[in-house]
Design a protein around this motif. Structure first.
Motif, PDB file in Angstrom:
ATOM      1  N   MET A 170       0.639  -1.132  -0.021  1.00  0.00           N
ATOM      2  CA  MET A 170       0.000   0.045  -0.128  1.00  0.00           C
ATOM      3  C   MET A 170       0.921   1.243   0.009  1.00  0.00           C
ATOM      4  N   LYS A 171       0.295   2.379  -0.776  1.00  0.00           N
ATOM      5  CA  LYS A 171       1.136   3.536  -0.855  1.00  0.00           C
ATOM      6  C   LYS A 171       0.335   4.585   0.238  1.00  0.00           C
ATOM      7  N   ALA A 172       1.375   5.490   0.935  1.00  0.00           N
ATOM      8  CA  ALA A 172       0.790   6.553   1.496  1.00  0.00           C
ATOM      9  C   ALA A 172       1.519   7.670   1.183  1.00  0.00           C
ATOM     10  N   ARG A 173       0.686   8.818   1.138  1.00  0.00           N
ATOM     11  CA  ARG A 173       1.071  10.235   0.931  1.00  0.00           C
ATOM     12  C   ARG A 173       0.604  11.082   1.966  1.00  0.00           C
ATOM     13  N   VAL A 174       1.753  11.780   2.425  1.00  0.00           N
ATOM     14  CA  VAL A 174       1.601  12.648   3.785  1.00  0.00           C
ATOM     15  C   VAL A 174       1.918  14.078   3.093  1.00  0.00           C
ATOM     16  N   THR A 175       1.073  14.979   3.326  1.00  0.00           N
ATOM     17  CA  THR A 175       1.188  16.308   3.148  1.00  0.00           C
ATOM     18  C   THR A 175       1.451  17.158   4.421  1.00  0.00           C
ATOM     19  N   VAL A 176       2.481  17.619   4.675  1.00  0.00           N
ATOM     20  CA  VAL A 176       2.850  18.439   5.977  1.00  0.00           C
ATOM     21  C   VAL A 176       3.038  19.972   5.466  1.00  0.00           C
ATOM     22  N   MET A 177       2.047  20.755   6.260  1.00  0.00           N
ATOM     23  CA  MET A 177       2.364  22.165   5.988  1.00  0.00           C
ATOM     24  C   MET A 177       2.096  22.909   7.398  1.00  0.00           C
ATOM     25  N   LEU A 178       2.656  24.123   7.321  1.00  0.00           N
ATOM     26  CA  LEU A 178       2.483  24.980   8.698  1.00  0.00           C
ATOM     27  C   LEU A 178       1.119  25.263   8.919  1.00  0.00           C
ATOM     28  N   LYS A 179       1.049  25.398  10.232  1.00  0.00           N
ATOM     29  CA  LYS A 179      -0.723  25.633  10.518  1.00  0.00           C
ATOM     30  C   LYS A 179      -0.551  27.074  10.123  1.00  0.00           C
ATOM     31  N   ASP A 180      -2.097  27.296   9.978  1.00  0.00           N
ATOM     32  CA  ASP A 180      -2.437  28.956   9.919  1.00  0.00           C
ATOM     33  C   ASP A 180      -1.781  29.710  10.974  1.00  0.00           C
ATOM     34  N   GLY A 181      -1.516  30.755  10.700  1.00  0.00           N
ATOM     35  CA  GLY A 181      -1.108  31.912  11.813  1.00  0.00           C
ATOM     36  C   GLY A 181       0.589  31.544  12.070  1.00  0.00           C
ATOM     37  N   VAL A 182       0.960  30.487  11.509  1.00  0.00           N
ATOM     38  CA  VAL A 182       2.639  30.391  11.591  1.00  0.00           C
ATOM     39  C   VAL A 182       3.086  31.133  10.540  1.00  0.00           C
ATOM     40  N   LEU A 183       4.350  31.889  10.654  1.00  0.00           N
ATOM     41  CA  LEU A 183       4.909  32.597   9.689  1.00  0.00           C
ATOM     42  C   LEU A 183       5.684  31.405   8.794  1.00  0.00           C
ATOM     43  N   ASP A 184       5.508  31.760   7.415  1.00  0.00           N
ATOM     44  CA  ASP A 184       6.148  30.777   6.354  1.00  0.00           C
ATOM     45  C   ASP A 184       7.157  31.719   5.711  1.00  0.00           C
ATOM     46  N   PRO A 185       8.389  31.739   6.153  1.00  0.00           N
ATOM     47  CA  PRO A 185       9.278  32.822   5.426  1.00  0.00           C
ATOM     48  C   PRO A 185       9.772  32.198   3.939  1.00  0.00           C
ATOM     49  N   GLN A 186       9.768  30.817   3.776  1.00  0.00           N
ATOM     50  CA  GLN A 186       9.980  30.270   2.520  1.00  0.00           C
ATOM     51  C   GLN A 186       8.903  30.456   1.532  1.00  0.00           C
ATOM     52  N   GLY A 187       7.526  30.415   2.010  1.00  0.00           N
ATOM     53  CA  GLY A 187       6.446  30.810   1.160  1.00  0.00           C
ATOM     54  C   GLY A 187       6.684  32.271   0.935  1.00  0.00           C
ATOM     55  N   GLU A 188       6.668  33.037   1.665  1.00  0.00           N
ATOM     56  CA  GLU A 188       7.043  34.597   1.442  1.00  0.00           C
ATOM     57  C   GLU A 188       8.071  34.736   0.347  1.00  0.00           C
ATOM     58  N   ALA A 189       9.117  34.312   0.563  1.00  0.00           N
ATOM     59  CA  ALA A 189      10.247  34.147  -0.424  1.00  0.00           C
ATOM     60  C   ALA A 189       9.783  33.817  -1.866  1.00  0.00           C
ATOM     61  N   VAL A 190       9.125  32.819  -1.871  1.00  0.00           N
ATOM     62  CA  VAL A 190       8.461  32.306  -3.175  1.00  0.00           C
ATOM     63  C   VAL A 190       7.560  33.260  -3.889  1.00  0.00           C
ATOM     64  N   ARG A 191       6.437  33.837  -2.973  1.00  0.00           N
ATOM     65  CA  ARG A 191       5.573  34.793  -3.454  1.00  0.00           C
ATOM     66  C   ARG A 191       6.297  36.060  -3.943  1.00  0.00           C
ATOM     67  N   HIS A 192       7.502  36.359  -3.236  1.00  0.00           N
ATOM     68  CA  HIS A 192       8.339  37.795  -3.842  1.00  0.00           C
ATOM     69  C   HIS A 192       8.901  37.258  -5.049  1.00  0.00           C
ATOM     70  N   ALA A 193       9.457  36.258  -5.174  1.00  0.00           N
ATOM     71  CA  ALA A 193      10.010  35.806  -6.321  1.00  0.00           C
ATOM     72  C   ALA A 193       9.305  35.383  -7.543  1.00  0.00           C
ATOM     73  N   LEU A 194       8.076  35.254  -7.267  1.00  0.00           N
ATOM     74  CA  LEU A 194       6.969  35.124  -8.317  1.00  0.00           C
ATOM     75  C   LEU A 194       6.649  36.428  -8.851  1.00  0.00           C
ATOM     76  N   GLY A 195       6.556  37.228  -7.795  1.00  0.00           N
ATOM     77  CA  GLY A 195       6.239  38.896  -8.399  1.00  0.00           C
ATOM     78  C   GLY A 195       7.446  39.349  -9.266  1.00  0.00           C
ATOM     79  N   ALA A 196       8.911  38.928  -8.923  1.00  0.00           N
ATOM     80  CA  ALA A 196       9.913  39.423  -9.580  1.00  0.00           C
ATOM     81  C   ALA A 196      10.010  39.041 -10.974  1.00  0.00           C
ATOM     82  N   VAL A 197       9.417  37.625 -11.253  1.00  0.00           N
ATOM     83  CA  VAL A 197       9.550  37.121 -12.549  1.00  0.00           C
ATOM     84  C   VAL A 197       8.300  37.317 -13.283  1.00  0.00           C
TER      85      VAL A 197
END
Length: 79
Positions: A1-28
């Motif tokens: 059997m295969k399992a796929r686990v998706t792990v995300m930061l909880k709402d309200g927890v700062l996500d500096p990697q996500g913010e960096a990606v958002r900024h980079a998307l704007g730049a490109v």
């Protein structure tokens, strides 16, 4: 059997990697992106074919190692 686990930061927890990606998307050339949350996906091949046993085992893996449950949430998909 295969399992796929998706792990995300909880709402309200700062996500500096996500913010960096958002900024980079704007730049490109994607200025309309208002927020990005980054997480991880873990795929696991299990020996068991029992769905309940697999779910319990993967949940234990998440609680003990795969997710920091203080700041992260996870979902499990079995196939």
């Amino acid at each position: 059997m295969k399992a796929r686990v998706t792990v995300m930061l909880k709402d309200g927890v700062l996500d500096p990697q996500g913010e960096a990606v958002r900024h980079a998307l704007g730049a490109v050339g994607f200025p309309g992106v208002e927020a990005v949350r980054q997480g991880k996906v873990i795929e696991i091949d299990l020996a068991t074919t029992d769905r309940a046993e697999a779910e319990a085992e993967v949940k234990a893996m998440c609680e003990k190692l795969l997710a920091n449950t203080v700041i992260e949430k996870y979902t499990i998909e079995l196939a």
